[in-house]
Enzyme design. Sequence first.
Site, short mmCIF file in Angstrom:
data_model
loop_
_atom_site.label_atom_id
_atom_site.label_comp_id
_atom_site.label_asym_id
_atom_site.label_seq_id
_atom_site.Cartn_x
_atom_site.Cartn_y
_atom_site.Cartn_z
N SER A 145 0.85 -1.19 0.00
CA SER A 145 0.00 0.00 0.00
C SER A 145 0.89 1.24 0.00
O SER A 145 1.73 1.40 -0.88
CB SER A 145 -0.96 -0.04 1.20
OG SER A 145 -1.98 0.93 1.05
N GLU A 251 -1.68 -2.38 -8.26
CA GLU A 251 -2.93 -2.69 -7.57
C GLU A 251 -3.44 -1.40 -6.96
O GLU A 251 -2.71 -0.40 -6.88
CB GLU A 251 -2.71 -3.75 -6.48
CG GLU A 251 -1.70 -3.39 -5.42
CD GLU A 251 -2.22 -2.51 -4.30
OE1 GLU A 251 -3.44 -2.55 -4.02
OE2 GLU A 251 -1.42 -1.77 -3.71
N HIS A 321 -4.73 -5.38 -1.86
CA HIS A 321 -5.34 -5.31 -0.54
C HIS A 321 -6.26 -6.52 -0.33
O HIS A 321 -7.46 -6.39 -0.08
CB HIS A 321 -6.11 -4.00 -0.40
CG HIS A 321 -5.23 -2.79 -0.27
ND1 HIS A 321 -4.43 -2.35 -1.31
CD2 HIS A 321 -5.01 -1.95 0.77
CE1 HIS A 321 -3.76 -1.26 -0.91
NE2 HIS A 321 -4.10 -1.01 0.34
#
Length: 351
Positions: A145, A251, A321
């Site tokens: 992230s 992502e 995630h």
Amino acid sequence: MGRRPTRRQLIAGAGAIAATLPFATRASAQATTPRPLKPPRLHPGDTVGIISPAGATFNTTDLDIVMDAVRGLGLVPRPAPHVLAQYGYLAGKDRDRAADVNQFFADPAIKALLPIRGDWGCARILPYLDYDLIRQNPKIITGFSDLTALLLGITAQTGLVTFHGPNGLTAWRPDQTEPFRQVLFDGQALTFENPIAGEDRDRLMQTRFRVQTITPGQARGKLYGGNLSVISGIVGSPYVPDLTGAILFLEDVGESIYRIDRMLTQLKLAGVLDQLAGFVFGQCTNCGPSGGYGGLTLEQVLTDHIAPLGIPAWWNAAIGHVEPILTLPLGLTVTMDATAGQIAMTEGAIV
């Protein structure tokens, strides 16, 4: 406390930070990424530094949970001095968060660095890291992230192989801890492919994590990637590795499809996509339709941007995630198969 700024509002500040650096520093740092530098492997009983380089930890129980996870891995946790600091939504002032990273790389007793969480803030500390120190004291550092900025920044500046992998507050179930151990303790060269999700194990067909090939073929190159929003926010800075001939995976989470389109367009216009040897798109968790009339699907957006490149490419990889969080080496040469949906390490990532 007021409403926390969104990722999109905050990420715009990353470019501003890079712009404050002296021109000579920016220019020299744009050179080719150094040769891969592998960190030493983990051994049972090693000490792991717990850091908070991005978002603040408001519940001290979260730190206790992470320390228990580290102990469960057979390792010894040591919290950083500012691990529970708070400066608004950040885990302390930028220089303090960077100082924790620098201190743990300098400390010979610390064998790896594990962040509690992501949120936002890693890009802000990149100018304050001591990259010569990090290069001279290579260690394992992992995260995903917002940690994408920290991992790519370190790899770009030092050549250190970093790991897109678990943060401290991930689930740490066997399907995550086993590959983590295989890569970081045992030095195995793994092949990553989509798992069969639990709901599909008694079905005749796979419904989740189906490989979606954009362009078939195989490719070989250094693996880089992470969160699309974070990467698009640091493009053009000295903290993005040289992506020439690379395999890039992306992502994201909580973004409308038109914003995914906008960020991929940014990478296209910056010349990033044209440099690649291969492309993988993972999960876009909670990424809804754009709304209004004529909204594009994620598949259409990816096809528009990636198919014209003519490179092996696939999407719907179990990266992002979603649990389990894979441990993927950044800056290490891998091969990919866009039809089989595989990413294969060509060598161990540690020494």
